[in-house]
Design a protein around this motif. Structure first.
Motif, PDB file in Angstrom:
ATOM      1  N   TYR A 151      34.482  31.485  14.719  1.00 33.08           N
ATOM      2  CA  TYR A 151      33.499  32.312  14.011  1.00 33.08           C
ATOM      3  C   TYR A 151      32.741  31.419  13.037  1.00 33.08           C
ATOM      4  O   TYR A 151      33.322  30.871  12.093  1.00 33.08           O
ATOM      5  CB  TYR A 151      34.203  33.448  13.278  1.00 33.08           C
ATOM      6  N   LEU A 152      31.439  31.261  13.253  1.00 35.03           N
ATOM      7  CA  LEU A 152      30.618  30.355  12.453  1.00 35.03           C
ATOM      8  C   LEU A 152      29.555  31.153  11.708  1.00 35.03           C
ATOM      9  O   LEU A 152      28.656  31.737  12.321  1.00 35.03           O
ATOM     10  CB  LEU A 152      29.949  29.301  13.342  1.00 35.03           C
ATOM     11  N   ASP A 153      29.651  31.175  10.403  1.00 29.77           N
ATOM     12  CA  ASP A 153      28.651  31.866   9.589  1.00 29.77           C
ATOM     13  C   ASP A 153      27.306  31.163   9.672  1.00 29.77           C
ATOM     14  O   ASP A 153      27.234  29.927   9.761  1.00 29.77           O
ATOM     15  CB  ASP A 153      29.094  31.925   8.128  1.00 29.77           C
ATOM     16  N   PHE A 154      26.240  31.954   9.610  1.00 23.65           N
ATOM     17  CA  PHE A 154      24.890  31.397   9.604  1.00 23.65           C
ATOM     18  C   PHE A 154      24.474  31.047   8.191  1.00 23.65           C
ATOM     19  O   PHE A 154      24.647  31.837   7.256  1.00 23.65           O
ATOM     20  CB  PHE A 154      23.893  32.394  10.192  1.00 23.65           C
ATOM     21  N   TYR A 155      23.932  29.843   8.031  1.00 25.38           N
ATOM     22  CA  TYR A 155      23.305  29.412   6.793  1.00 25.38           C
ATOM     23  C   TYR A 155      21.925  28.879   7.150  1.00 25.38           C
ATOM     24  O   TYR A 155      21.770  28.135   8.124  1.00 25.38           O
ATOM     25  CB  TYR A 155      24.117  28.308   6.111  1.00 25.38           C
ATOM     26  N   GLU A 156      20.940  29.232   6.359  1.00 26.45           N
ATOM     27  CA  GLU A 156      19.573  28.764   6.614  1.00 26.45           C
ATOM     28  C   GLU A 156      19.518  27.239   6.566  1.00 26.45           C
ATOM     29  O   GLU A 156      18.838  26.599   7.379  1.00 26.45           O
ATOM     30  CB  GLU A 156      18.632  29.364   5.583  1.00 26.45           C
ATOM     31  N   ASP A 157      20.231  26.658   5.626  1.00 28.31           N
ATOM     32  CA  ASP A 157      20.257  25.203   5.473  1.00 28.31           C
ATOM     33  C   ASP A 157      21.266  24.594   6.445  1.00 28.31           C
ATOM     34  O   ASP A 157      22.432  25.023   6.483  1.00 28.31           O
ATOM     35  CB  ASP A 157      20.619  24.836   4.035  1.00 28.31           C
ATOM     36  N   PHE A 158      20.843  23.599   7.195  1.00 25.17           N
ATOM     37  CA  PHE A 158      21.720  23.020   8.208  1.00 25.17           C
ATOM     38  C   PHE A 158      22.950  22.365   7.605  1.00 25.17           C
ATOM     39  O   PHE A 158      24.044  22.459   8.168  1.00 25.17           O
ATOM     40  CB  PHE A 158      20.977  21.990   9.065  1.00 25.17           C
ATOM     41  N   GLU A 159      22.802  21.694   6.459  1.00 28.50           N
ATOM     42  CA  GLU A 159      23.948  20.997   5.882  1.00 28.50           C
ATOM     43  C   GLU A 159      25.051  21.982   5.481  1.00 28.50           C
ATOM     44  O   GLU A 159      26.234  21.721   5.685  1.00 28.50           O
ATOM     45  CB  GLU A 159      23.519  20.157   4.672  1.00 28.50           C
ATOM     46  N   ASP A 160      24.649  23.138   4.940  1.00 24.66           N
ATOM     47  CA  ASP A 160      25.636  24.172   4.617  1.00 24.66           C
ATOM     48  C   ASP A 160      26.315  24.681   5.882  1.00 24.66           C
ATOM     49  O   ASP A 160      27.536  24.864   5.924  1.00 24.66           O
ATOM     50  CB  ASP A 160      24.959  25.338   3.888  1.00 24.66           C
ATOM     51  N   PHE A 161      25.509  24.897   6.907  1.00 23.10           N
ATOM     52  CA  PHE A 161      26.052  25.377   8.182  1.00 23.10           C
ATOM     53  C   PHE A 161      27.019  24.358   8.778  1.00 23.10           C
ATOM     54  O   PHE A 161      28.116  24.703   9.207  1.00 23.10           O
ATOM     55  CB  PHE A 161      24.912  25.647   9.155  1.00 23.10           C
ATOM     56  N   ARG A 162      26.615  23.097   8.775  1.00 24.77           N
ATOM     57  CA  ARG A 162      27.444  22.051   9.365  1.00 24.77           C
ATOM     58  C   ARG A 162      28.783  21.911   8.638  1.00 24.77           C
ATOM     59  O   ARG A 162      29.836  21.752   9.259  1.00 24.77           O
ATOM     60  CB  ARG A 162      26.700  20.713   9.340  1.00 24.77           C
ATOM     61  N   THR A 163      28.748  21.981   7.320  1.00 24.54           N
ATOM     62  CA  THR A 163      29.970  21.841   6.532  1.00 24.54           C
ATOM     63  C   THR A 163      30.971  22.938   6.862  1.00 24.54           C
ATOM     64  O   THR A 163      32.150  22.674   7.118  1.00 24.54           O
ATOM     65  CB  THR A 163      29.643  21.875   5.030  1.00 24.54           C
ATOM     66  N   GLU A 164      30.498  24.183   6.866  1.00 24.26           N
ATOM     67  CA  GLU A 164      31.403  25.301   7.120  1.00 24.26           C
ATOM     68  C   GLU A 164      31.809  25.380   8.588  1.00 24.26           C
ATOM     69  O   GLU A 164      32.964  25.700   8.906  1.00 24.26           O
ATOM     70  CB  GLU A 164      30.740  26.616   6.680  1.00 24.26           C
ATOM     71  N   ALA A 165      30.875  25.082   9.490  1.00 24.17           N
ATOM     72  CA  ALA A 165      31.200  25.098  10.916  1.00 24.17           C
ATOM     73  C   ALA A 165      32.230  24.031  11.243  1.00 24.17           C
ATOM     74  O   ALA A 165      33.128  24.243  12.074  1.00 24.17           O
ATOM     75  CB  ALA A 165      29.936  24.880  11.747  1.00 24.17           C
ATOM     76  N   GLY A 166      32.137  22.875  10.582  1.00 24.38           N
ATOM     77  CA  GLY A 166      33.099  21.807  10.819  1.00 24.38           C
ATOM     78  C   GLY A 166      34.514  22.236  10.490  1.00 24.38           C
ATOM     79  O   GLY A 166      35.466  21.890  11.202  1.00 24.38           O
ATOM     80  N   LYS A 167      34.677  23.010   9.423  1.00 21.62           N
ATOM     81  CA  LYS A 167      36.004  23.507   9.045  1.00 21.62           C
ATOM     82  C   LYS A 167      36.550  24.445  10.115  1.00 21.62           C
ATOM     83  O   LYS A 167      37.740  24.377  10.466  1.00 21.62           O
ATOM     84  CB  LYS A 167      35.922  24.236   7.708  1.00 21.62           C
ATOM     85  N   GLU A 168      35.704  25.320  10.624  1.00 25.35           N
ATOM     86  CA  GLU A 168      36.141  26.269  11.651  1.00 25.35           C
ATOM     87  C   GLU A 168      36.485  25.555  12.952  1.00 25.35           C
ATOM     88  O   GLU A 168      37.474  25.889  13.616  1.00 25.35           O
ATOM     89  CB  GLU A 168      35.047  27.316  11.890  1.00 25.35           C
ATOM     90  N   ILE A 169      35.689  24.578  13.328  1.00 22.03           N
ATOM     91  CA  ILE A 169      35.949  23.830  14.557  1.00 22.03           C
ATOM     92  C   ILE A 169      37.286  23.093  14.460  1.00 22.03           C
ATOM     93  O   ILE A 169      38.086  23.091  15.400  1.00 22.03           O
ATOM     94  CB  ILE A 169      34.796  22.845  14.843  1.00 22.03           C
ATOM     95  N   GLU A 170      37.543  22.466  13.320  1.00 20.40           N
ATOM     96  CA  GLU A 170      38.819  21.779  13.121  1.00 20.40           C
ATOM     97  C   GLU A 170      39.989  22.751  13.229  1.00 20.40           C
ATOM     98  O   GLU A 170      41.030  22.437  13.811  1.00 20.40           O
ATOM     99  CB  GLU A 170      38.834  21.088  11.756  1.00 20.40           C
ATOM    100  N   LYS A 171      39.813  23.940  12.675  1.00 23.52           N
ATOM    101  CA  LYS A 171      40.878  24.944  12.720  1.00 23.52           C
ATOM    102  C   LYS A 171      41.160  25.372  14.160  1.00 23.52           C
ATOM    103  O   LYS A 171      42.320  25.466  14.570  1.00 23.52           O
ATOM    104  CB  LYS A 171      40.487  26.158  11.871  1.00 23.52           C
ATOM    105  N   VAL A 172      40.098  25.633  14.927  1.00 30.24           N
ATOM    106  CA  VAL A 172      40.271  26.067  16.317  1.00 30.24           C
ATOM    107  C   VAL A 172      40.905  24.964  17.146  1.00 30.24           C
ATOM    108  O   VAL A 172      41.807  25.206  17.953  1.00 30.24           O
ATOM    109  CB  VAL A 172      38.922  26.497  16.925  1.00 30.24           C
ATOM    110  N   GLN A 173      40.447  23.728  16.953  1.00 31.43           N
ATOM    111  CA  GLN A 173      40.962  22.616  17.754  1.00 31.43           C
ATOM    112  C   GLN A 173      42.406  22.267  17.397  1.00 31.43           C
ATOM    113  O   GLN A 173      43.090  21.613  18.179  1.00 31.43           O
ATOM    114  CB  GLN A 173      40.050  21.405  17.583  1.00 31.43           C
TER     115      GLN A 173
END
Length: 219
Positions: free
Chosen positions: A99-121
């Motif tokens: 589950y990846l939250d949307f952020y208008e700013d890519f850097e915010d999105f990338r930071t939070e998405a990276g945490k979720e990806i690590e958790k899933v993997q």
């Protein structure tokens, strides 16, 4: 946040009433998009190409209103923000839903998405995280240059979330071309709206969008 659509005064009242009775109300199209600029942007900044094109797709989704409509208990609701429920591939060949939250700013999105990806993997299960209705069901098939695509469906579950899938990038006359599959509930939108999304997404893919202050050193 979400608000209820007054179906009786909705311009698509007849369309909704017609298609919402179908056992299979979804329709789908497969198109190709030129992602050359976004691919170059990712390589130049040592970024995940997947996260960059996924973020741009979420930007497009959140700019085309019908992609924020959902059917809940027979009513139509419009969400303020649409996020991503994406398949996350693991090195062992399996995947899990993230589950990846949307952020208008890519850097915010990338930071939070990276945490979720690590958790899933780091897990072995299929559904290590849950999401609400305000998501797009995303999947990536980077091994296949597909020209059509279908989805597994449980018809007992009344689903209205759009489904977007990305395929294998190929090079054609110096350009990077990627197949894109879009499935949506016809009770909520038509081909016109899918066309709006594709046009908006292609425009975003064709531009290098990172801010001048972006630092590729940030991981």
């Amino acid at each position: 946040m979400k608000e209820k659509i007054d179906i009786n005064n909705w311009i698509r009242k007849d369309h909704f009433n017609f298609f919402s009775t179908f056992e299979e109300p979804f329709f789908g199209v497969t198109v190709e998009v030129d992602c050359t600029a976004t691919y170059q942007e990712a390589k130049e900044n040592n970024l995940s190409f997947f996260l960059l094109y996924l973020h741009k797709s979420l930007l497009a989704v959140n700019r085309v209103e019908p992609f924020s409509y959902r059917i809940i208990n027979g009513e139509v609701w419009k969400y303020d923000t649409v996020n991503a429920a994406a398949t996350i591939n693991r090195p062992n060949g399996t995947f899990g839903f993230g589950y990846l939250d949307f952020y208008e700013d890519f850097e915010d999105f990338r930071t939070e998405a990276g945490k979720e990806i690590e958790k899933v993997q780091a897990t072995t299960g299929l559904i290590p995280s849950s999401s609400g209705e305000n998501v797009i069901h995303y999947s990536a098939l980077p091994w296949l240059n597909f020209t059509s695509l279908s989805h597994a469906r449980n018809y007992a579950h009344h689903d209205s979330c759009p489904k977007i899938s990305f395929g294998k990038v190929r090079e054609e006359k110096g350009r990077k071309i990627m197949p894109l599959s879009i499935h949506v509930n016809h009770a909520l939108m038509d081909g016109y709206h899918v066309g709006e999304f594709v046009e908006t997404y292609q425009d975003l893919l064709s531009k290098k969008s990172l801010s001048p202050s972006f630092s590729p050193a940030l991981k």
